[in-house]
Design a protein around this motif. Structure first.
Motif, PDB file in Angstrom:
ATOM      1  N   UNK A 175      -3.595 -15.053   3.307  1.00 29.33           N
ATOM      2  CA  UNK A 175      -4.988 -15.398   3.308  1.00 29.33           C
ATOM      3  C   UNK A 175      -5.240 -15.492   1.606  1.00 29.33           C
ATOM      4  N   UNK A 176      -6.039 -16.322   1.072  1.00 29.85           N
ATOM      5  CA  UNK A 176      -6.452 -16.243  -0.309  1.00 29.85           C
ATOM      6  C   UNK A 176      -6.978 -15.003  -0.782  1.00 29.85           C
ATOM      7  N   UNK A 177      -7.370 -14.251   0.201  1.00 32.37           N
ATOM      8  CA  UNK A 177      -7.999 -12.910  -0.361  1.00 32.37           C
ATOM      9  C   UNK A 177      -6.956 -11.769  -0.398  1.00 32.37           C
ATOM     10  N   UNK A 178      -5.861 -12.301  -0.153  1.00 36.91           N
ATOM     11  CA  UNK A 178      -4.620 -11.426  -0.405  1.00 36.91           C
ATOM     12  C   UNK A 178      -4.048 -11.408  -1.825  1.00 36.91           C
ATOM     13  N   UNK A 179      -4.652 -12.345  -2.271  1.00 33.74           N
ATOM     14  CA  UNK A 179      -4.296 -12.449  -3.981  1.00 33.74           C
ATOM     15  C   UNK A 179      -4.730 -11.337  -4.691  1.00 33.74           C
ATOM     16  N   UNK A 180      -3.723 -10.774  -5.309  1.00 31.12           N
ATOM     17  CA  UNK A 180      -3.812  -9.393  -6.158  1.00 31.12           C
ATOM     18  C   UNK A 180      -2.628  -9.177  -6.934  1.00 31.12           C
ATOM     19  N   UNK A 181      -2.411  -8.112  -7.758  1.00 34.42           N
ATOM     20  CA  UNK A 181      -1.420  -7.586  -8.127  1.00 34.42           C
ATOM     21  C   UNK A 181      -1.156  -6.261  -7.195  1.00 34.42           C
ATOM     22  N   UNK A 182       0.195  -6.445  -6.861  1.00 30.40           N
ATOM     23  CA  UNK A 182       0.487  -5.386  -5.776  1.00 30.40           C
ATOM     24  C   UNK A 182       1.481  -4.129  -6.372  1.00 30.40           C
ATOM     25  N   UNK A 183       1.248  -3.179  -6.013  1.00 31.76           N
ATOM     26  CA  UNK A 183       1.739  -2.022  -6.767  1.00 31.76           C
ATOM     27  C   UNK A 183       2.419  -1.093  -5.727  1.00 31.76           C
ATOM     28  N   UNK A 234      13.693  11.581   0.647  1.00 27.25           N
ATOM     29  CA  UNK A 234      13.612  12.048   1.666  1.00 27.25           C
ATOM     30  C   UNK A 234      12.372  12.917   2.202  1.00 27.25           C
ATOM     31  N   UNK A 235      11.508  13.312   1.181  1.00 29.38           N
ATOM     32  CA  UNK A 235      10.280  14.078   1.822  1.00 29.38           C
ATOM     33  C   UNK A 235       8.985  13.102   1.130  1.00 29.38           C
ATOM     34  N   UNK A 236       9.224  11.864   0.736  1.00 29.36           N
ATOM     35  CA  UNK A 236       8.188  11.133   0.261  1.00 29.36           C
ATOM     36  C   UNK A 236       7.443  10.165   1.314  1.00 29.36           C
ATOM     37  N   UNK A 237       6.245   9.795   0.783  1.00 28.82           N
ATOM     38  CA  UNK A 237       5.443   8.844   1.338  1.00 28.82           C
ATOM     39  C   UNK A 237       5.569   7.727   0.268  1.00 28.82           C
ATOM     40  N   UNK A 238       5.810   6.536   0.867  1.00 29.56           N
ATOM     41  CA  UNK A 238       5.856   5.321  -0.235  1.00 29.56           C
ATOM     42  C   UNK A 238       4.824   4.327   0.272  1.00 29.56           C
ATOM     43  N   UNK A 239       3.803   3.961  -0.593  1.00 28.61           N
ATOM     44  CA  UNK A 239       2.660   3.044  -0.305  1.00 28.61           C
ATOM     45  C   UNK A 239       2.664   1.829  -1.208  1.00 28.61           C
ATOM     46  N   UNK A 240       2.054   0.952  -0.547  1.00 34.07           N
ATOM     47  CA  UNK A 240       1.561  -0.315  -1.425  1.00 34.07           C
ATOM     48  C   UNK A 240       0.128  -0.359  -1.523  1.00 34.07           C
ATOM     49  N   UNK A 241      -0.194  -0.715  -2.740  1.00 31.69           N
ATOM     50  CA  UNK A 241      -1.568  -0.920  -2.968  1.00 31.69           C
ATOM     51  C   UNK A 241      -1.710  -2.449  -3.634  1.00 31.69           C
ATOM     52  N   UNK A 242      -3.044  -2.688  -3.854  1.00 38.31           N
ATOM     53  CA  UNK A 242      -3.214  -3.921  -4.644  1.00 38.31           C
ATOM     54  C   UNK A 242      -4.592  -3.853  -5.348  1.00 38.31           C
ATOM     55  N   UNK A 243      -4.711  -4.699  -6.177  1.00 42.41           N
ATOM     56  CA  UNK A 243      -5.672  -4.789  -6.945  1.00 42.41           C
ATOM     57  C   UNK A 243      -6.177  -6.225  -7.320  1.00 42.41           C
ATOM     58  N   UNK A 244      -7.343  -6.826  -7.034  1.00 37.19           N
ATOM     59  CA  UNK A 244      -7.779  -8.132  -7.459  1.00 37.19           C
ATOM     60  C   UNK A 244      -8.559  -7.982  -8.503  1.00 37.19           C
ATOM     61  N   UNK A 245      -8.834  -9.038  -9.171  1.00 36.57           N
ATOM     62  CA  UNK A 245      -9.727  -9.209 -10.647  1.00 36.57           C
ATOM     63  C   UNK A 245     -11.000  -8.748 -10.053  1.00 36.57           C
ATOM     64  N   UNK A 246     -11.361  -7.662 -11.125  1.00 38.20           N
ATOM     65  CA  UNK A 246     -12.902  -7.433 -10.603  1.00 38.20           C
ATOM     66  C   UNK A 246     -13.030  -6.396  -9.694  1.00 38.20           C
ATOM     67  N   UNK A 247     -11.985  -5.928  -9.016  1.00 38.98           N
ATOM     68  CA  UNK A 247     -12.251  -5.333  -7.882  1.00 38.98           C
ATOM     69  C   UNK A 247     -11.320  -3.805  -8.065  1.00 38.98           C
ATOM     70  N   UNK A 248     -11.536  -2.781  -7.037  1.00 39.75           N
ATOM     71  CA  UNK A 248     -10.922  -1.386  -7.454  1.00 39.75           C
ATOM     72  C   UNK A 248      -9.311  -1.675  -6.567  1.00 39.75           C
ATOM     73  N   UNK A 249      -8.548  -0.739  -6.964  1.00 40.83           N
ATOM     74  CA  UNK A 249      -7.430  -0.752  -6.109  1.00 40.83           C
ATOM     75  C   UNK A 249      -7.566  -0.259  -4.979  1.00 40.83           C
ATOM     76  N   UNK A 250      -6.850  -1.244  -3.896  1.00 39.57           N
ATOM     77  CA  UNK A 250      -7.131  -0.873  -2.579  1.00 39.57           C
ATOM     78  C   UNK A 250      -5.409  -0.472  -1.723  1.00 39.57           C
ATOM     79  N   UNK A 251      -5.718   0.327  -0.804  1.00 39.34           N
ATOM     80  CA  UNK A 251      -4.666   0.652   0.017  1.00 39.34           C
ATOM     81  C   UNK A 251      -4.178  -0.524   0.972  1.00 39.34           C
ATOM     82  N   UNK A 252      -2.971  -0.765   1.032  1.00 37.50           N
ATOM     83  CA  UNK A 252      -2.438  -1.686   1.796  1.00 37.50           C
ATOM     84  C   UNK A 252      -1.500  -1.309   2.831  1.00 37.50           C
TER      85      UNK A 252
END
Length: 125
Positions: free
Chosen positions: A87-95, A30-48
């Motif tokens: 898009x191809x640039x959406x390829x990543x592991x999503x967390x 109830x008090x949370x924020x839920x987020x999605x992030x992604x990380x592509x090979x060789x790149x830092x994890x980024x906010x989605x």
């Protein structure tokens, strides 16, 4: 403790769609924020995207705005990420990630205490 389990990743063609799910257990959100992030090979994890559980405020990265939609199901304690016009640039592991203290900075990964194991999304051009 909060357990997060992602599902729904896979292979899609450019222009196609996928829907990711993140099932949360172990604590009320109830008090949370839920987020999605992604990380592509060789790149830092980024906010989605992120959603504030109470009130439903939503945040998106500019790169996905208009294409991705985050939503929540309070009964199922599940957060979704509908991804269209991939898009191809959406390829990543999503967390999936959970912040328990309703952070004012949902774009920052260091605000989240709990993380899922990640799910691979691959977009072929």
């Amino acid at each position: 403790q909060v357990q997060l389990v992602e599902s729904g990743g896979g292979l899609a063609q450019a222009g196609g769609s996928l829907r990711l799910s993140c099932a949360a257990s172990g604590h009320t959100l109830i008090s949370y924020v839920m987020g999605w992030f992604r990380q592509a090979p060789g790149k830092e994890r980024e906010f989605v995207a992120a959603i504030r559980w109470r009130g439903g405020d939503i945040y998106y990265a500019d790169s996905v705005k208009g294409r991705f939609t985050i939503s929540r199901d309070s009964v199922k304690n599940t957060v979704y990420l509908q991804m269209n016009s991939l898009k191809s640039e959406d390829t990543a592991v999503y967390y999936c990630a959970a912040n328990t203290f309703s952070t004012l900075w949902p774009h920052h990964s260091n605000q989240y205490e709990y993380w899922g194991q990640g799910t691979q999304v691959t977009v072929s051009s």
